[in-house]
Design an enzyme around this catalytic site. Structure first.
Site, PDB file in Angstrom:
ATOM      1  N   GLY A  62      -3.208  10.067 -11.691  1.00 50.24           N
ATOM      2  CA  GLY A  62      -1.949   9.572 -13.254  1.00 50.24           C
ATOM      3  C   GLY A  62      -0.954   8.653 -11.796  1.00 50.24           C
ATOM      4  O   GLY A  62      -1.703   7.774 -11.239  1.00 50.24           O
TER       5      GLY A  62
ATOM      6  N   CYS B   2      -0.296   3.155 -11.334  1.00 53.04           N
ATOM      7  CA  CYS B   2      -1.501   1.849  -9.757  1.00 53.04           C
ATOM      8  C   CYS B   2      -2.822   2.073 -10.545  1.00 53.04           C
ATOM      9  O   CYS B   2      -3.499   1.169 -10.661  1.00 53.04           O
ATOM     10  CB  CYS B   2      -1.344   2.380  -8.573  1.00 53.04           C
TER      11      CYS B   2
ATOM     12  N   PHE C 225       0.685  -1.085  -0.064  1.00 51.81           N
ATOM     13  CA  PHE C 225       0.049  -0.128  -0.511  1.00 51.81           C
ATOM     14  C   PHE C 225       0.438   1.409  -0.121  1.00 51.81           C
ATOM     15  O   PHE C 225       0.577   2.201   1.085  1.00 51.81           O
ATOM     16  CB  PHE C 225      -1.011   0.235   1.209  1.00 51.81           C
TER      17      PHE C 225
ATOM     18  N   TYR D  90      -8.426  16.311  -3.295  1.00 50.89           N
ATOM     19  CA  TYR D  90      -7.559  17.906  -3.575  1.00 50.89           C
ATOM     20  C   TYR D  90      -8.848  17.246  -5.364  1.00 50.89           C
ATOM     21  O   TYR D  90      -7.481  16.892  -6.001  1.00 50.89           O
ATOM     22  CB  TYR D  90      -6.354  18.238  -3.335  1.00 50.89           C
TER      23      TYR D  90
ATOM     24  N   LYS E  31      -6.427  -4.834  -1.584  1.00 54.26           N
ATOM     25  CA  LYS E  31      -5.506  -3.712  -2.543  1.00 54.26           C
ATOM     26  C   LYS E  31      -6.749  -3.137  -4.113  1.00 54.26           C
ATOM     27  O   LYS E  31      -6.250  -1.903  -4.078  1.00 54.26           O
ATOM     28  CB  LYS E  31      -3.930  -4.513  -3.387  1.00 54.26           C
TER      29      LYS E  31
ATOM     30  N   LYS F  55      -4.442   1.330 -14.106  1.00 62.07           N
ATOM     31  CA  LYS F  55      -4.199   0.478 -14.308  1.00 62.07           C
ATOM     32  C   LYS F  55      -4.724  -0.574 -13.208  1.00 62.07           C
ATOM     33  O   LYS F  55      -5.800  -2.098 -14.186  1.00 62.07           O
ATOM     34  CB  LYS F  55      -2.300  -0.296 -14.356  1.00 62.07           C
TER      35      LYS F  55
HETATM   36  N1  LIG Z   1       4.435   1.838  -7.075  1.00 60.17           N
HETATM   37  C1  LIG Z   1       3.837   2.095  -6.235  1.00 60.17           C
HETATM   38  O1  LIG Z   1       3.357   3.116  -6.074  1.00 60.17           O
HETATM   39  C2  LIG Z   1       2.697   0.481  -5.976  1.00 60.17           C
HETATM   40  C3  LIG Z   1       2.609   0.525  -5.241  1.00 60.17           C
HETATM   41  C4  LIG Z   1       1.461  -0.196  -4.425  1.00 60.17           C
HETATM   42  C5  LIG Z   1       1.977  -1.226  -5.580  1.00 60.17           C
HETATM   43  N2  LIG Z   1       2.333  -1.535  -6.964  1.00 60.17           N
HETATM   44  C6  LIG Z   1       2.719  -2.862  -7.211  1.00 60.17           C
HETATM   45  O2  LIG Z   1       4.269  -3.396  -7.124  1.00 60.17           O
HETATM   46  C7  LIG Z   1       4.356  -3.874  -8.237  1.00 60.17           C
HETATM   47  C8  LIG Z   1       5.871  -3.301  -8.573  1.00 60.17           C
HETATM   48  O3  LIG Z   1       5.268  -2.109  -8.925  1.00 60.17           O
HETATM   49  P1  LIG Z   1       6.627  -1.337  -8.906  1.00 60.17           P
HETATM   50  O4  LIG Z   1       6.394   0.690  -9.700  1.00 60.17           O
HETATM   51  O5  LIG Z   1       7.308  -1.713  -7.993  1.00 60.17           O
HETATM   52  O6  LIG Z   1       7.313  -1.856 -10.395  1.00 60.17           O
HETATM   53  P2  LIG Z   1       8.838  -1.454 -11.522  1.00 60.17           P
HETATM   54  O7  LIG Z   1       8.107  -1.577 -12.906  1.00 60.17           O
HETATM   55  O8  LIG Z   1       9.383   0.029 -11.254  1.00 60.17           O
HETATM   56  O9  LIG Z   1       9.408  -2.314 -11.292  1.00 60.17           O
HETATM   57  C9  LIG Z   1       9.639  -3.540 -11.310  1.00 60.17           C
HETATM   58  C10 LIG Z   1      11.201  -4.671 -11.873  1.00 60.17           C
HETATM   59  O10 LIG Z   1      11.285  -5.383 -11.692  1.00 60.17           O
HETATM   60  C11 LIG Z   1      11.779  -5.749 -12.731  1.00 60.17           C
HETATM   61  N3  LIG Z   1      11.515  -7.975 -13.385  1.00 60.17           N
HETATM   62  C12 LIG Z   1      10.497  -8.124 -13.988  1.00 60.17           C
HETATM   63  N4  LIG Z   1      10.419  -9.015 -14.111  1.00 60.17           N
HETATM   64  C13 LIG Z   1      11.539 -10.007 -13.663  1.00 60.17           C
HETATM   65  C14 LIG Z   1      11.920 -10.754 -13.351  1.00 60.17           C
HETATM   66  N5  LIG Z   1      11.790 -12.428 -14.099  1.00 60.17           N
HETATM   67  N6  LIG Z   1      13.275 -11.125 -12.315  1.00 60.17           N
HETATM   68  C15 LIG Z   1      14.203  -9.990 -12.205  1.00 60.17           C
HETATM   69  N7  LIG Z   1      13.370  -8.658 -12.019  1.00 60.17           N
HETATM   70  C16 LIG Z   1      12.323  -8.690 -12.911  1.00 60.17           C
HETATM   71  C17 LIG Z   1      12.311  -4.822 -13.942  1.00 60.17           C
HETATM   72  O11 LIG Z   1      12.970  -4.984 -14.215  1.00 60.17           O
HETATM   73  C18 LIG Z   1      11.278  -3.626 -12.849  1.00 60.17           C
HETATM   74  O12 LIG Z   1      12.971  -3.031 -12.435  1.00 60.17           O
HETATM   75  C19 LIG Z   1       3.509  -3.323  -9.088  1.00 60.17           C
HETATM   76  O13 LIG Z   1       2.555  -4.936  -9.314  1.00 60.17           O
HETATM   77  C20 LIG Z   1       2.394  -2.449  -9.027  1.00 60.17           C
HETATM   78  O14 LIG Z   1       0.665  -2.131  -8.992  1.00 60.17           O
HETATM   79  C21 LIG Z   1       3.504  -0.461  -6.728  1.00 60.17           C
END
Ligand SMILES: NC(=O)c1ccc[n+]([C@@H]2O[C@H](COP(=O)([O-])OP(=O)(O)OC[C@H]3O[C@@H](n4cnc5c(N)ncnc54)[C@H](O)[C@@H]3O)[C@@H](O)[C@H]2O)c1
Length: 442
Positions: free
Chosen positions: A265, A268, A156, A259, A212, A271
């Site tokens: 955007g 998260c 989260f 706000y 989530k 998508k």
């Molecule tokens: N960004 C956010 O604020 C946030 C918050 C909560 C949940 N999430 C969720 O968490 C997940 C990750 O989000 P993120 O923003 O950290 O993603 P991201 O795209 O920033 O990073 C993902 C990383 O995984 C790596 N990767 C992909 N396949 C791989 C594999 N087989 N082995 C090793 N590395 C691999 C990629 O190279 C990349 O660096 C998503 O499902 C997202 O929805 C994101």
């Protein structure tokens, strides 16, 4: 001390890995991108997240955090592996699970021996993928005696406040079946939950996953609604800032995520809502509000650029200054950023863009190339521009030098998509103010 592997070192994986390591756990973070691993080994964070660099450097120096491109080696030695890879959208809107599935195969192949192991789904997924990951792991480890349990532990944290969100969580949701897996997860998170043990909520894996998706739908709905009300305020010459204050004082409503802005955007909300819509459709659940939130946001993202067009047309050949490209302040993330959509809209109509962002410049350069001019100084971006458009609520934009703006802007008009400026101050500086939903204030 627990031995953990985190697969995927993006915003979620890197923060989780570093935070678990900061407690003394031995954490190996895996990324398949060698350039990311190389930078992280040198203690250089590949994402902008306040406070993360210091934690990376101290945990690397302590030897509790390390990085590799090889999943198998790391997993074979660990007690648990977190899957934190990306789950982007397919064209249909459903999640593209190829990264989660690939990670599950790699993890499974490393677990072909009689040993207990927990695989934690931290990526945001739909319930079907929980079953799919179980099936992949069972297939990969068949006949080996491995005992692998899949746990859901959705994340989260919010970009920009990720370290605080992780270390002082409002809730940690753990969906696990066996007592052993629940105990393991409780032990892992205990340092973060000691003061308020109630923050760790145990449930079944699918309910954890839906929690989530539900949280992001609720928040996106609030943002979508306040943005629609802002448009209504513009239409009837009311001021959304007064309306917001009135709304927020109702304890049933509160002030957070209320706000008005240029649209939500980031990686998260968009998508996750699309995936929820598609998962509901596949399972025959008739949802109408969730797709409506998404449609409303898409429309809203074009509201400010269309106003700019109406006010300044024709846009062809005009220079516009844009402050802020990140989807929100305190991050360098530009995924699904309303600023990107707005700039694309203005470029399509022939405008020239001079932009500034304190942190997102590198990612913006990758996205736009030479189509826009990126300026290192926010006032340089304004030079000779027909208008200034504020798209991200960075602190550095909140109290600008109006004298300098007046001198450098040729068009003397500010479009403030975040309502961060004081209308009176802007007017006193001899500039025209156009906010979001500030009908009677403009
Ligand atoms: N960004 C956010 O604020 C946030 C918050 C909560 C949940 N999430 C969720 O968490 C997940 C990750 O989000 P993120 O923003 O950290 O993603 P991201 O795209 O920033 O990073 C993902 C990383 O995984 C790596 N990767 C992909 N396949 C791989 C594999 N087989 N082995 C090793 N590395 C691999 C990629 O190279 C990349 O660096 C998503 O499902 C997202 O929805 C994101």
């Amino acid at each position: 001390m627990k031995r953990l592997v985190v697969v995927g070192t993006g915003y979620v994986g890197l923060v989780s890995g570093a935070m678990f390591a900061s407690l003394g756990n031995r954490v190996t973070c895996v990324d398949k991108d060698p350039s990311i691993v190389e930078a992280l080994r040198a203690g250089r964070s590949t994402i902008h997240e306040p406070g993360l660099d210091e934690i990376l450097q101290s945990t690397i120096a302590d030897g509790t955090l390390s990085f590799t491109t090889e999943t198998a080696e790391a997993v074979a030695e660990a007690d648990a592996t977190f899957i934190a890879v990306g789950t982007p959208s397919l064209e249909t809107g459903a999640y593209d699970f190829q990264y989660v599935e690939a990670a599950a195969h790699e993890i499974g192949r490393a677990l072909r021996r009689p040993k207990r192991h927990i695989v934690v789904l931290k990526s945001t997924v739909t319930p079907d993928i929980y079953t799919r990951v179980q099936t992949i792991l069972a297939g990969e480890t068949e006949g080996s005696g491995a005992q692998v349990e899949v746990v859901s532990n959705p994340e989260f944290l919010a970009e920009g406040t990720a370290i605080r969100d992780f270390s002082q969580p409002h809730r940690i949701i753990v969906g696990a079946v066996s007592a052993a897996a629940r105990q393991f997860m409780e032990g892992l998170y205990r340092p973060f939950t000691k003061r308020e043990p109630g923050v760790l909520q145990l449930t079944d894996p699918k309910s954890a996953i839906v929690t989530k998706l539900a949280a992001n739908s609720f928040l996106a709905c609030r943002v979508g609604l306040i943005n629609e009300l802002a448009r209504y305020c513009d239409a009837v010459s009311a001021d959304i800032e007064h309306v917001r204050a009135g709304l927020a004082s109702d304890p049933r409503i509160g002030h957070l995520f209320l706000y008005p802005g240029p649209g939500y955007g980031g990686s998260c909300f968009g998508k996750d809502l699309r995936a929820l819509r598609e998962s509901a459709r596949e399972h025959g659940a008739d949802l109408s509000l969730v797709p409506a939130i998404e449609e409303s946001n898409l429309r809203h993202k074009l509201y400010m650029p269309r106003r700019i067009e109406r006010q300044l047309e024709p846009l062809a050949g005009r220079t516009l200054a844009v402050w802020g490209i990140a989807f929100k302040a305190r991050t360098d993330d530009i995924r699904e950023s309303p600023a990107v959509d707005a700039i694309e809209y203005l470029l399509e109509r022939g405008a020239r863009i001079r932009a500034h962002d304190p942190e997102a410049g590198r990612r913006a350069a990758q996205h736009f190339g030479s189509r826009i001019t990126l300026c290192g100084n926010k006032y340089d971006a304004v030079d000779g521009a027909a208008a200034l458009v504020i798209m991200t609520e960075w602190d550095t934009y909140k109290s600008p030098d109006y004298h300098e703006l007046h001198e450098r802007l040729s068009g003397r008009i500010i479009f403030d998509a975040r309502n961060i400026l004081d209308v009176l101050e802007v007017r006193q500086a001899g500039l025209t103010y156009v906010g979001m939903g500030r009908g009677c204030a403009t």
